[in-house]
Design an enzyme around this catalytic site. Structure first.
Site, PDB file in Angstrom:
ATOM      1  N   TYR A 171       0.837  -1.198   0.000  1.00  0.00           N
ATOM      2  CA  TYR A 171       0.000   0.000   0.000  1.00  0.00           C
ATOM      3  C   TYR A 171       0.873   1.250   0.000  1.00  0.00           C
ATOM      4  O   TYR A 171       0.614   2.211  -0.738  1.00  0.00           O
ATOM      5  CB  TYR A 171      -0.919   0.002   1.219  1.00  0.00           C
ATOM      6  CG  TYR A 171      -1.656   1.302   1.439  1.00  0.00           C
ATOM      7  CD1 TYR A 171      -2.781   1.626   0.684  1.00  0.00           C
ATOM      8  CD2 TYR A 171      -1.218   2.225   2.387  1.00  0.00           C
ATOM      9  CE1 TYR A 171      -3.451   2.817   0.871  1.00  0.00           C
ATOM     10  CE2 TYR A 171      -1.886   3.426   2.579  1.00  0.00           C
ATOM     11  CZ  TYR A 171      -2.994   3.718   1.824  1.00  0.00           C
ATOM     12  OH  TYR A 171      -3.653   4.912   2.005  1.00  0.00           O
ATOM     13  N   SER A 186      -3.892  13.455   7.460  1.00  0.00           N
ATOM     14  CA  SER A 186      -4.836  13.057   6.423  1.00  0.00           C
ATOM     15  C   SER A 186      -6.255  12.962   6.965  1.00  0.00           C
ATOM     16  O   SER A 186      -6.468  12.623   8.137  1.00  0.00           O
ATOM     17  CB  SER A 186      -4.422  11.701   5.841  1.00  0.00           C
ATOM     18  OG  SER A 186      -5.419  11.172   4.991  1.00  0.00           O
ATOM     19  N   GLN A 226      -5.386  17.866   6.027  1.00  0.00           N
ATOM     20  CA  GLN A 226      -5.692  17.595   4.626  1.00  0.00           C
ATOM     21  C   GLN A 226      -7.139  17.141   4.497  1.00  0.00           C
ATOM     22  O   GLN A 226      -7.592  16.260   5.227  1.00  0.00           O
ATOM     23  CB  GLN A 226      -4.755  16.511   4.083  1.00  0.00           C
ATOM     24  CG  GLN A 226      -5.039  16.079   2.660  1.00  0.00           C
ATOM     25  CD  GLN A 226      -5.985  14.894   2.596  1.00  0.00           C
ATOM     26  OE1 GLN A 226      -6.072  14.098   3.529  1.00  0.00           O
ATOM     27  NE2 GLN A 226      -6.732  14.791   1.510  1.00  0.00           N
ATOM     28  N   TYR A 258     -10.273  15.842   1.825  1.00  0.00           N
ATOM     29  CA  TYR A 258     -10.686  15.331   0.528  1.00  0.00           C
ATOM     30  C   TYR A 258     -12.035  15.936   0.134  1.00  0.00           C
ATOM     31  O   TYR A 258     -12.767  16.473   0.963  1.00  0.00           O
ATOM     32  CB  TYR A 258     -10.835  13.807   0.570  1.00  0.00           C
ATOM     33  CG  TYR A 258      -9.543  13.051   0.430  1.00  0.00           C
ATOM     34  CD1 TYR A 258      -8.804  13.098  -0.744  1.00  0.00           C
ATOM     35  CD2 TYR A 258      -9.068  12.245   1.476  1.00  0.00           C
ATOM     36  CE1 TYR A 258      -7.624  12.385  -0.879  1.00  0.00           C
ATOM     37  CE2 TYR A 258      -7.887  11.525   1.340  1.00  0.00           C
ATOM     38  CZ  TYR A 258      -7.179  11.611   0.166  1.00  0.00           C
ATOM     39  OH  TYR A 258      -6.010  10.909   0.027  1.00  0.00           O
ATOM     40  N   THR A 285      -7.100  18.321  -1.189  1.00  0.00           N
ATOM     41  CA  THR A 285      -6.652  17.430  -2.253  1.00  0.00           C
ATOM     42  C   THR A 285      -7.710  17.325  -3.338  1.00  0.00           C
ATOM     43  O   THR A 285      -8.851  16.950  -3.062  1.00  0.00           O
ATOM     44  CB  THR A 285      -6.333  16.033  -1.688  1.00  0.00           C
ATOM     45  OG1 THR A 285      -5.274  16.160  -0.736  1.00  0.00           O
ATOM     46  CG2 THR A 285      -5.911  15.087  -2.785  1.00  0.00           C
ATOM     47  N   ARG A 321      -5.203   0.602  -8.454  1.00  0.00           N
ATOM     48  CA  ARG A 321      -3.968   0.192  -7.789  1.00  0.00           C
ATOM     49  C   ARG A 321      -3.914  -1.330  -7.743  1.00  0.00           C
ATOM     50  O   ARG A 321      -4.497  -1.965  -6.854  1.00  0.00           O
ATOM     51  CB  ARG A 321      -3.896   0.812  -6.395  1.00  0.00           C
ATOM     52  CG  ARG A 321      -3.940   2.338  -6.469  1.00  0.00           C
ATOM     53  CD  ARG A 321      -4.050   3.003  -5.118  1.00  0.00           C
ATOM     54  NE  ARG A 321      -4.286   4.441  -5.283  1.00  0.00           N
ATOM     55  CZ  ARG A 321      -4.581   5.265  -4.279  1.00  0.00           C
ATOM     56  NH1 ARG A 321      -4.664   4.802  -3.043  1.00  0.00           N
ATOM     57  NH2 ARG A 321      -4.791   6.536  -4.522  1.00  0.00           N
ATOM     58  N   LYS A 337      -3.851  20.806  -3.351  1.00  0.00           N
ATOM     59  CA  LYS A 337      -2.895  19.738  -3.630  1.00  0.00           C
ATOM     60  C   LYS A 337      -3.378  18.881  -4.797  1.00  0.00           C
ATOM     61  O   LYS A 337      -4.519  18.437  -4.812  1.00  0.00           O
ATOM     62  CB  LYS A 337      -2.704  18.863  -2.393  1.00  0.00           C
ATOM     63  CG  LYS A 337      -1.672  17.743  -2.564  1.00  0.00           C
ATOM     64  CD  LYS A 337      -1.507  16.987  -1.254  1.00  0.00           C
ATOM     65  CE  LYS A 337      -0.446  15.901  -1.360  1.00  0.00           C
ATOM     66  NZ  LYS A 337      -0.871  14.789  -2.241  1.00  0.00           N
ATOM     67  N   HIS A 365      -0.059  12.723  -6.844  1.00  0.00           N
ATOM     68  CA  HIS A 365      -0.498  11.806  -5.790  1.00  0.00           C
ATOM     69  C   HIS A 365       0.480  10.632  -5.645  1.00  0.00           C
ATOM     70  O   HIS A 365       0.092   9.499  -5.378  1.00  0.00           O
ATOM     71  CB  HIS A 365      -1.909  11.272  -6.077  1.00  0.00           C
ATOM     72  CG  HIS A 365      -2.737  11.079  -4.837  1.00  0.00           C
ATOM     73  ND1 HIS A 365      -3.672  11.997  -4.409  1.00  0.00           N
ATOM     74  CD2 HIS A 365      -2.772  10.080  -3.931  1.00  0.00           C
ATOM     75  CE1 HIS A 365      -4.256  11.560  -3.312  1.00  0.00           C
ATOM     76  NE2 HIS A 365      -3.713  10.404  -2.988  1.00  0.00           N
ATOM     77  N   ARG A 371      -0.127   7.512  -7.740  1.00  0.00           N
ATOM     78  CA  ARG A 371      -1.167   6.586  -7.283  1.00  0.00           C
ATOM     79  C   ARG A 371      -2.522   6.851  -7.930  1.00  0.00           C
ATOM     80  O   ARG A 371      -3.513   6.212  -7.565  1.00  0.00           O
ATOM     81  CB  ARG A 371      -1.296   6.682  -5.760  1.00  0.00           C
ATOM     82  CG  ARG A 371      -0.045   6.235  -5.029  1.00  0.00           C
ATOM     83  CD  ARG A 371      -0.061   6.639  -3.561  1.00  0.00           C
ATOM     84  NE  ARG A 371      -1.091   5.966  -2.798  1.00  0.00           N
ATOM     85  CZ  ARG A 371      -1.006   4.717  -2.335  1.00  0.00           C
ATOM     86  NH1 ARG A 371       0.084   3.989  -2.586  1.00  0.00           N
ATOM     87  NH2 ARG A 371      -1.967   4.183  -1.621  1.00  0.00           N
TER      88      ARG A 371
END
Length: 376
Positions: free
Chosen positions: A24, A106, A127, A129, A155, A164, A251, A275, A278
């Site tokens: 990860y 995060s 941060q 989202y 972000t 992924r 970001k 990112h 990712r």
């Protein structure tokens, strides 16, 4: 083992972590071409070596968003980093604070904002989202203010999660993922005792109000797919700007036009970032994208960058390409997994020493003197 570089921290992390966590941290999207470019392109930036320049007194200190920093480096946001060491976000934040640097928490951290703020000895960045539930976003912003967050990092490059492949093979997701993770943990007793047994609760601390007190890793993967909002537009960022009176950092910028749009809505800073490779594989590395973006908006807001930074020398390269500061990601996560707070502190000390060497050999004494003139 002897630790002398981020490569050593990575190997120590690989030995200690169950595969699902190491992959990860270590993996990227699709074939991971952009992940590799981030490292290779930055390492390929050539510098001018200068001599007899009187570099006896070198200082790394700088100021970003009103904060005095020991060097132009912050620990960037990394999801579920509390699974890499016991209450890992607290340990990393404590190391950053002692080093005189910001730590960015995060949204999808194991430790909540309150836990980090109350146990790390200093303020942090937060941060955020793009979340479908705008009411919950308002609650997170209010909590960030209450807990003394000094900057908001918003972000924007994750309207949907990237593909992924490693996660499906490692047990982070895919068939029988919970059972596979348990089996892997059995073969990593150090991690199992430190984090698996004594690092509980393993819930997403900031999301407990919506996921519940008993949420865990399965909820993390499901929540990512169900709650990120692909309908986000620049008008939504204007709403964020109106609801947050501190420094706002956008970001996930890779294009000069998007950087100009961020400046137009009144953002205080941007992070040139893909990112960590990712999200969309095949895009430019941060090192390649940075110069054009810095030229387009560098006088209107503060340009930061991440992606591929593995040493203090890489930090100097990013500054020479136009960034005013750098966010670390995998580098500090490897160090956390390898040695906890002490590992992160060792990494930051190592990077500071590497920066001083790079500055001395390129003939600069202050951060403000690092620019394109030191590029070959």
């Amino acid at each position: 083992m002897i630790i002398s570089s981020t490569t050593d921290f990575r190997e120590a992390a690989r030995r200690r972590l169950p595969r699902f966590l190491f992959d990860y941290a270590d993996g990227g999207a699709y074939a991971e071409e952009t992940l590799r470019r981030n490292v290779a392109d930055l390492a390929g930036i050539a510098l001018r070596q200068r001599v007899l320049r009187d570099v006896a007194d070198i200082t790394l200190q700088t100021t970003l968003f009103g904060q005095t920093m020991a060097m132009p480096v912050a620990l960037g946001p990394v999801g579920i980093s509390g699974m890499f060491r016991r209450r890992g976000e607290v340990q990393a934040a404590r190391a950053a604070n002692k080093a005189g640097l910001p730590f960015c928490l995060s949204t999808v951290s194991i430790c909540s904002m309150a836990e980090v703020a109350g146990n790390s000895g200093g303020p942090h960045w937060f941060q955020l989202y793009v979340i479908r539930d705008r009411g919950f976003m308002r609650e997170l912003l209010a909590t960030a203010r209450e807990q003394g967050a000094k900057a908001l990092v918003f972000t924007v490059d994750m309207p949907v999660p990237g593909a992924r492949y490693r996660d499906a093979h490692s047990g982070m997701s895919g068939p029988h993922a919970p059972l596979r993770r348990v089996v892997q943990a059995m073969f990593k007793p150090g991690w199992a005792w430190d984090v698996g047994m004594n690092g509980r609760p393993h819930r997403l601390g900031n999301l407990a109000p919506v996921l519940g007190a008993k949420s865990g890793m399965n909820d993390y993967m499901g929540w990512l797919g169900a709650n990120f909002d692909p309908s986000i537009g620049w008008a939504d960022l204007d709403w964020i700007r109106q609801g947050w009176d501190g420094p706002l950092i956008i970001k996930g910028i890779l294009d000069p036009d998007d950087a100009r749009a961020a400046a137009d809505i009144g953002a205080d800073g941007i992070v040139v970032s893909n990112h960590g490779g990712r999200q969309l594989d095949g895009v430019l590395s941060s090192a390649w994208a940075l110069p054009a973006i810095a030229e387009a908006v560098g006088d209107r807001l503060t340009v930061l960058a991440d992606g591929g930074v593995r040493s203090g020398l890489d930090v100097v390269r990013m500054l020479a390409l136009g960034a005013r500061g750098v966010l670390l990601g995998r580098a500090w996560l490897y160090a956390l997994a390898a040695g906890g707070e002490a590992g992160v502190a060792q990494l930051l000390d190592l990077m500071a020493r590497e920066m001083r060497v790079a500055m001395a050999l390129t003939g600069v004494r202050k951060i403000t003197e690092i620019d394109r003139s030191i590029l070959a």
